[in-house]
Design a protein around this motif. Structure first.
Motif, PDB file in Angstrom:
ATOM      1  N   ALA A 183       4.614   0.191  -7.800  1.00 29.03           N
ATOM      2  CA  ALA A 183       4.507   0.942  -6.531  1.00 29.03           C
ATOM      3  C   ALA A 183       3.463   2.045  -6.651  1.00 29.03           C
ATOM      4  O   ALA A 183       2.636   2.233  -5.747  1.00 29.03           O
ATOM      5  CB  ALA A 183       5.874   1.538  -6.173  1.00 29.03           C
ATOM      6  N   ALA A 184       3.495   2.777  -7.773  1.00 27.74           N
ATOM      7  CA  ALA A 184       2.589   3.925  -7.930  1.00 27.74           C
ATOM      8  C   ALA A 184       1.131   3.488  -8.041  1.00 27.74           C
ATOM      9  O   ALA A 184       0.228   4.222  -7.624  1.00 27.74           O
ATOM     10  CB  ALA A 184       2.990   4.718  -9.175  1.00 27.74           C
ATOM     11  N   THR A 185       0.888   2.308  -8.605  1.00 28.81           N
ATOM     12  CA  THR A 185      -0.495   1.858  -8.811  1.00 28.81           C
ATOM     13  C   THR A 185      -0.909   0.790  -7.801  1.00 28.81           C
ATOM     14  O   THR A 185      -2.007   0.231  -7.899  1.00 28.81           O
ATOM     15  CB  THR A 185      -0.660   1.265 -10.229  1.00 28.81           C
ATOM     16  N   ALA A 186      -0.026   0.503  -6.827  1.00 29.35           N
ATOM     17  CA  ALA A 186      -0.308  -0.496  -5.786  1.00 29.35           C
ATOM     18  C   ALA A 186      -0.715  -1.834  -6.406  1.00 29.35           C
ATOM     19  O   ALA A 186      -1.712  -2.442  -6.043  1.00 29.35           O
ATOM     20  CB  ALA A 186      -1.369   0.007  -4.819  1.00 29.35           C
ATOM     21  N   VAL A 196      13.273  -1.379  -6.506  1.00 31.54           N
ATOM     22  CA  VAL A 196      12.767  -2.441  -5.623  1.00 31.54           C
ATOM     23  C   VAL A 196      12.481  -1.850  -4.238  1.00 31.54           C
ATOM     24  O   VAL A 196      11.458  -2.132  -3.615  1.00 31.54           O
ATOM     25  CB  VAL A 196      13.784  -3.607  -5.509  1.00 31.54           C
ATOM     26  N   GLY A 197      13.390  -0.987  -3.774  1.00 30.19           N
ATOM     27  CA  GLY A 197      13.205  -0.333  -2.481  1.00 30.19           C
ATOM     28  C   GLY A 197      11.933   0.503  -2.440  1.00 30.19           C
ATOM     29  O   GLY A 197      11.222   0.520  -1.430  1.00 30.19           O
ATOM     30  N   ARG A 198      11.648   1.187  -3.549  1.00 29.51           N
ATOM     31  CA  ARG A 198      10.413   2.000  -3.609  1.00 29.51           C
ATOM     32  C   ARG A 198       9.170   1.111  -3.483  1.00 29.51           C
ATOM     33  O   ARG A 198       8.205   1.465  -2.822  1.00 29.51           O
ATOM     34  CB  ARG A 198      10.346   2.780  -4.928  1.00 29.51           C
ATOM     35  N   LEU A 199       9.217  -0.050  -4.121  1.00 23.87           N
ATOM     36  CA  LEU A 199       8.069  -0.972  -4.034  1.00 23.87           C
ATOM     37  C   LEU A 199       7.895  -1.463  -2.596  1.00 23.87           C
ATOM     38  O   LEU A 199       6.770  -1.516  -2.079  1.00 23.87           O
ATOM     39  CB  LEU A 199       8.290  -2.160  -4.976  1.00 23.87           C
ATOM     40  N   HIS A 200       9.011  -1.804  -1.947  1.00 21.83           N
ATOM     41  CA  HIS A 200       8.928  -2.259  -0.554  1.00 21.83           C
ATOM     42  C   HIS A 200       8.378  -1.156   0.346  1.00 21.83           C
ATOM     43  O   HIS A 200       7.519  -1.401   1.200  1.00 21.83           O
ATOM     44  CB  HIS A 200      10.309  -2.685  -0.048  1.00 21.83           C
ATOM     45  N   ARG A 201       8.882   0.084   0.143  1.00 19.39           N
ATOM     46  CA  ARG A 201       8.411   1.186   1.000  1.00 19.39           C
ATOM     47  C   ARG A 201       6.933   1.485   0.778  1.00 19.39           C
ATOM     48  O   ARG A 201       6.249   1.974   1.670  1.00 19.39           O
ATOM     49  CB  ARG A 201       9.257   2.446   0.762  1.00 19.39           C
ATOM     50  N   ALA A 202       6.436   1.168  -0.416  1.00 22.94           N
ATOM     51  CA  ALA A 202       5.005   1.358  -0.701  1.00 22.94           C
ATOM     52  C   ALA A 202       4.166   0.196  -0.162  1.00 22.94           C
ATOM     53  O   ALA A 202       2.948   0.195  -0.289  1.00 22.94           O
ATOM     54  CB  ALA A 202       4.794   1.494  -2.208  1.00 22.94           C
ATOM     55  N   SER A 203       4.841  -0.798   0.435  1.00 25.89           N
ATOM     56  CA  SER A 203       4.158  -1.972   1.006  1.00 25.89           C
ATOM     57  C   SER A 203       3.319  -2.719  -0.011  1.00 25.89           C
ATOM     58  O   SER A 203       2.204  -3.173   0.277  1.00 25.89           O
ATOM     59  CB  SER A 203       3.280  -1.563   2.204  1.00 25.89           C
ATOM     60  N   VAL A 204       3.868  -2.828  -1.217  1.00 23.57           N
ATOM     61  CA  VAL A 204       3.181  -3.568  -2.279  1.00 23.57           C
ATOM     62  C   VAL A 204       3.880  -4.920  -2.450  1.00 23.57           C
ATOM     63  O   VAL A 204       5.107  -4.972  -2.503  1.00 23.57           O
ATOM     64  CB  VAL A 204       3.227  -2.770  -3.610  1.00 23.57           C
ATOM     65  N   VAL A 209      -2.854  -5.984   2.888  1.00 16.68           N
ATOM     66  CA  VAL A 209      -1.675  -5.316   2.333  1.00 16.68           C
ATOM     67  C   VAL A 209      -2.086  -4.531   1.106  1.00 16.68           C
ATOM     68  O   VAL A 209      -2.954  -4.949   0.340  1.00 16.68           O
ATOM     69  CB  VAL A 209      -0.595  -6.361   1.988  1.00 16.68           C
ATOM     70  N   ARG A 210      -1.441  -3.365   0.898  1.00 18.99           N
ATOM     71  CA  ARG A 210      -1.717  -2.573  -0.298  1.00 18.99           C
ATOM     72  C   ARG A 210      -1.420  -3.379  -1.560  1.00 18.99           C
ATOM     73  O   ARG A 210      -0.583  -4.256  -1.561  1.00 18.99           O
ATOM     74  CB  ARG A 210      -0.837  -1.324  -0.348  1.00 18.99           C
ATOM     75  N   GLY A 211      -2.091  -3.064  -2.628  1.00 21.18           N
ATOM     76  CA  GLY A 211      -1.745  -3.631  -3.918  1.00 21.18           C
ATOM     77  C   GLY A 211      -2.085  -5.090  -4.056  1.00 21.18           C
ATOM     78  O   GLY A 211      -1.521  -5.770  -4.896  1.00 21.18           O
ATOM     79  N   SER A 212      -2.984  -5.606  -3.242  1.00 17.56           N
ATOM     80  CA  SER A 212      -3.287  -7.018  -3.348  1.00 17.56           C
ATOM     81  C   SER A 212      -4.544  -7.267  -4.171  1.00 17.56           C
ATOM     82  O   SER A 212      -5.038  -8.386  -4.216  1.00 17.56           O
ATOM     83  CB  SER A 212      -3.394  -7.635  -1.965  1.00 17.56           C
ATOM     84  N   GLY A 213      -5.033  -6.231  -4.833  1.00 16.27           N
ATOM     85  CA  GLY A 213      -6.151  -6.422  -5.740  1.00 16.27           C
ATOM     86  C   GLY A 213      -7.466  -6.606  -5.017  1.00 16.27           C
ATOM     87  O   GLY A 213      -7.526  -6.654  -3.790  1.00 16.27           O
ATOM     88  N   ALA A 214      -8.530  -6.722  -5.797  1.00 13.29           N
ATOM     89  CA  ALA A 214      -9.855  -6.884  -5.203  1.00 13.29           C
ATOM     90  C   ALA A 214      -9.964  -8.282  -4.602  1.00 13.29           C
ATOM     91  O   ALA A 214      -9.620  -9.271  -5.223  1.00 13.29           O
ATOM     92  CB  ALA A 214     -10.920  -6.686  -6.272  1.00 13.29           C
TER      93      ALA A 214
END
Ligand SMILES: [Zn+2]
Length: 275
Positions: free
Chosen positions: A136-139, A170-178, A268-273
């Motif tokens: 979550a923190a690093t998307a 898991v909830g934190r990851l969902h809230r970060a939209s990752v 979506v956030r965290g989907s890489g380059a």
């Protein structure tokens, strides 16, 4: 099809699905799936070779080790089980780390059924929680590979508490939209599907995998009900809406790569380059 060459796994001499004699080298080339469709259980090293790009895996939090806090003795001393597992080169039921899959960075958490039935323990819970929080923190998308009998009896309520802790992460990851992708293999039981494995954005199951909370024998004994054919199989859970797809192992890596790409293109956030 794979990130690297799969290592050997323990095999029976004949396939339990069709009875045909097995040729280990041929089976290895087919990701340990028989011609009849039977999926053999793989250990964490084989899953790493299948999913992580070759040379991309960096294990994290492997230095957090289990202890026999409750001095559990029944049916056999827990300390002995831990010592035996260590001698076999295993240090817990969940391995966590970072890798790339088809070039995209991911956090990867893999259950290993060889270690006390892939059970959720204090250490497994801590490694999983850190993985979800760092993802979550690093998307960074998180891919979970599950083979588990549930929470670890020998750690009592301390293991059960991990369900709430991991669930919050898991909830934190969902809230970060990752993105969070889960792969359920045989078996996926107990507190593991309840607290994290069925809560992904996409829940993928292997053909024929047993997935549920309590096994059918216990349910039948306590309810006296006749359970329907295929009860708790992956296909049953697909019809019940608990999983999103049942996917042969030979297609898994390609589908995960495709899903990561779709998330990327959708912004979506965290989907890489995006390639
Ligand atoms: Zn077979």
């Amino acid at each position: 099809m794979t990130g690297g060459r799969l290592p050997p796994i323990a095999l029976t001499s004949n396939c339990p699905g069709c009875g045909v004699g097995l040729v280990p080298e041929e089976l290895r080339e087919r990701c340990y799936v028989c011609q009849c469709g039977h999926h053999f259980r793989m250990h964490a090293d084989a899953w790493l070779a299948l999913l992580a790009d070759e040379g991309s895996w960096t294990e994290r939090w492997g230095d957090i080790r289990p202890h026999d806090l409750l001095q559990w003795k029944v049916p056999r001393p827990y300390r002995e089980m831990l010592d035996e597992a260590r001698e076999e080169g295993l240090n817990e039921s969940v391995r966590t780390g970072q890798a790339t899959l088809a070039g995209r960075p991911i956090f990867l958490a893999i259950f290993d059924f060889r270690f006390v039935g892939g059970s959720l323990s204090i250490v497994a819970g801590e490694r999983l929680t850190r993985s979800f929080e760092y993802a979550a923190a690093t998307a960074t998308p998180l891919v979970l590979l599950v083979a588990s009998g549930g929470a670890r009896m020998q750690e009592g309520i301390l293991a059960l508490m991990q369900m709430a802790k991991v669930n919050a992460a898991v909830g934190r990851l969902h809230r970060a939209s990752v993105p969070y992708l889960s792969v359920l293999t045989d078996p996926t039981y107990g507190g593991v599907p309840a607290s994290l494995a069925l809560l992904a954005d996409v829940n993928i199951a292997e053909p024929g995998a047993a997935i549920g909370f309590t096994g059918p024998r216990v349910i039948k004994q306590s309810t006296y009900a006749d359970l329907p054919p295929g009860f708790q199989s992956a296909e049953f859970q697909l019809r019940a809406g608990q999983v999103d797809m049942v996917l042969p192992r030979t297609e898994l890596r390609g589908v995960l790569a495709h899903l990561l790409e779709l998330y990327c293109r959708s912004g979506v956030r965290g989907s890489g380059a995006c390639g």
